[in-house]
Write a protein that holds these residues in place. Structure first.
Motif, PDB file in Angstrom:
ATOM      1  N   TRP A   5       0.835  -1.197   0.000  1.00 55.18           N
ATOM      2  CA  TRP A   5       0.000   0.000   0.000  1.00 55.18           C
ATOM      3  C   TRP A   5       0.875   1.254   0.000  1.00 55.18           C
ATOM      4  N   ASN A   6       0.375   2.313  -0.618  1.00 54.86           N
ATOM      5  CA  ASN A   6       0.959   3.647  -0.460  1.00 54.86           C
ATOM      6  C   ASN A   6       0.201   4.315   0.681  1.00 54.86           C
ATOM      7  N   ASN A   7       0.823   4.371   1.834  1.00 57.86           N
ATOM      8  CA  ASN A   7       0.153   4.898   3.028  1.00 57.86           C
ATOM      9  C   ASN A   7       0.490   6.363   3.279  1.00 57.86           C
ATOM     10  N   TYR A   8      -0.552   7.140   3.528  1.00 49.44           N
ATOM     11  CA  TYR A   8      -0.411   8.544   3.917  1.00 49.44           C
ATOM     12  C   TYR A   8      -1.163   8.718   5.233  1.00 49.44           C
ATOM     13  N   VAL A   9      -0.532   9.358   6.179  1.00 52.98           N
ATOM     14  CA  VAL A   9      -1.154   9.588   7.487  1.00 52.98           C
ATOM     15  C   VAL A   9      -1.308  11.095   7.669  1.00 52.98           C
TER      16      VAL A   9
END
Length: 199
Positions: free
Chosen positions: A84-88
């Protein structure tokens, strides 16, 4: 989103406006986007999207690290960074009972391989001296070794970011006119393209 007692109606309006448009843009641009919503006071909880955008204020202290801990668990168990390309994204008014622990949890999240941590600090109180506004001093101290830079956009928004080794972007939002430029800054393409610190 911080939903503690210090998060006034106006602060939550700004946060929800930004997140509504960020989510809408991502869902428009990409075919497969999953968004998880976390609220926190001293403890964090995963909430349905409709509750996130309607939730009132909870009273009690603020422990921002709890939100990062829960996000870290989600990444470990459901959204591994090799798939996954995770952005927080996290929004708060900067009140935190243990900012050093929050900085440590942000470091852990970045160590899990997220694409970026976006942190928005909302300051809309009457009498607040926005000209001297700055991100939590503890975050700046903890992140200094990661190529930390601070600058001001033409719109007046103050930004703090690091180099690509540590993909952290923090903005200070003080009024409704800051919502659109803050979103643009968070979603800016090629932010670290010219950064030669690491290929």
């Amino acid at each position: 989103m911080d939903v503690s007692g210090s998060m006034t109606t106006e602060k939550k309006y700004l946060v929800r406006s930004m997140l509504f448009w960020i989510v809408k843009l991502l869902r428009t641009l990409y075919d497969h986007v999953e968004v998880r919503f976390i609220t926190h006071t001293t403890t964090a909880q995963l909430v349905p999207e409709e509750d996130f955008f309607r939730k009132g204020t909870d009273y009690g202290g603020t422990n921002c690290s709890s939100a990062y801990e829960l996000a870290g668990i989600l990444i470990d168990t459901q959204y591994q960074s090799n798939r996954w390309n995770n952005y927080v994204f996290h929004f708060s008014d900067g009140e935190d009972s243990d900012p050093k622990k929050t900085a440590e949890e942000i470091k852990k999240i970045i160590g899990q391989g997220v694409q970026m941590v976006g942190y928005g600090e909302v300051h809309v109180d009457s009498g607040y001296d926005y000209s001297s506004a700055n991100l939590l001093p503890e975050l700046k101290t903890q992140f200094q070794s990661f190529g930390l830079t601070s600058y001001e956009l033409q719109s007046g928004i103050k930004v703090t970011s690091c180099d690509k080794r540590f993909p952290f972007v923090g903005v200070i939002i003080a009024k409704r006119e800051h919502v659109y430029p803050a979103i643009k800054e968070f979603l800016k393409k090629g932010r670290w393209q010219n950064d030669t610190a690491r290929n």
